[in-house]
Design a protein around this motif. Sequence first.
Motif, PDB file in Angstrom:
ATOM      1  N   THR A 140      32.860  55.698  34.311  1.00 22.31           N
ATOM      2  CA  THR A 140      31.618  54.905  34.373  1.00 22.31           C
ATOM      3  C   THR A 140      31.923  53.424  34.236  1.00 22.31           C
ATOM      4  N   LYS A 142      34.655  51.951  35.077  1.00 23.48           N
ATOM      5  CA  LYS A 142      35.306  51.503  36.316  1.00 23.48           C
ATOM      6  C   LYS A 142      34.262  51.178  37.378  1.00 23.48           C
ATOM      7  N   VAL A 143      33.229  52.025  37.497  1.00 22.36           N
ATOM      8  CA  VAL A 143      32.166  51.774  38.469  1.00 22.36           C
ATOM      9  C   VAL A 143      31.418  50.493  38.113  1.00 22.36           C
ATOM     10  N   SER A 145      32.496  47.974  36.374  1.00 23.64           N
ATOM     11  CA  SER A 145      33.380  46.822  36.602  1.00 23.64           C
ATOM     12  C   SER A 145      33.466  46.473  38.087  1.00 23.64           C
ATOM     13  N   ASP A 146      33.577  47.483  38.939  1.00 26.31           N
ATOM     14  CA  ASP A 146      33.662  47.225  40.383  1.00 26.31           C
ATOM     15  C   ASP A 146      32.377  46.607  40.923  1.00 26.31           C
ATOM     16  N   LEU A 147      31.250  46.941  40.304  1.00 25.19           N
ATOM     17  CA  LEU A 147      29.968  46.388  40.749  1.00 25.19           C
ATOM     18  C   LEU A 147      29.679  45.017  40.131  1.00 25.19           C
ATOM     19  N   GLY A 148      30.571  44.535  39.276  1.00 25.75           N
ATOM     20  CA  GLY A 148      30.382  43.229  38.656  1.00 25.75           C
ATOM     21  C   GLY A 148      29.281  43.201  37.604  1.00 25.75           C
TER      22      GLY A 148
END
Length: 288
Positions: A140, A142-143, A145-148
């Motif tokens: 969760t 990681k998701v 973080s990737d979405l900023g």
Amino acid sequence: MSNAVSTTEAPAIERQTGAWVTHAILGIGVILFALPLWIVLMGSTHDAATIGRGEVPLLPGAHALENYRAAWTQGGTGVGVGWMLWNSMVIALSIAIGKIAISIISAYAVVFFRFPGRRLFFWAIFITLMLPVEVRIFPTFKVVSDLGLVNTYAGLIIPVIASATATLLFRQFFLTIPDEFVEAAKMDGAGPLRFFWDVVLPLSRTNMAALFVILFVYGWNQYLWPLLVATSADVETVVIGMVKMIGSESNTEWNIVMATCVLAMLPPVLVVMLMQRWFVKGLTDTEK
């Protein structure tokens, strides 16, 4: 005659003895629960030197005003508790309202709509109860973080806003709504949204109130997820702030920490007190 009287009085004496034992156990439980809170409350009114000497104050001190003022404006890390309380309030309210909104809509769809895979979708939601938070917290993150969304309100709220427990509770309640209500709504020409707004929501008020109290306290006490996502004081919650105030034993201002603890307890306590009647009714009433 004396034997008859003693036989009649024996059950009453047993009931009275049982009542005394029950009240004694409850009294001991209250003392064990309330004593640490009382010590924190009293400690927040003393100076740091008193607590630093290892004394356990049981009576109020003379430094309450300055301790609470310092906690509210500065905290223990330079960030005022007032701002942290605001962050916690926004997050707790958003989590509670969001969980209720998503759960009641998903439960409504599962119960009142007929579509392929309906049971499969419900069990897919239910199975998430078997997954501990620790199992899914890094994927969760990681998701997020990737979405900023790190260090934002959205990052703190959205990943924890779904609730399989609330969906299950709403589903079980919706199953008790008589089919006659659905048929009457159809005869009156009410569509799904009208039936949901005029029939289902009014019947669910007490359930929603009970869940709101539980979910607000859950959102307020969040620790692990905000610890990962909140990387600055802008979105730091009061729970995280209290932990950061506790440094080494020599540098910790325990009077400020205790004042912060008291301030952090007030909003959940007020919510429970204000909604106590609805909370109890939602948990115990069969006529919703």
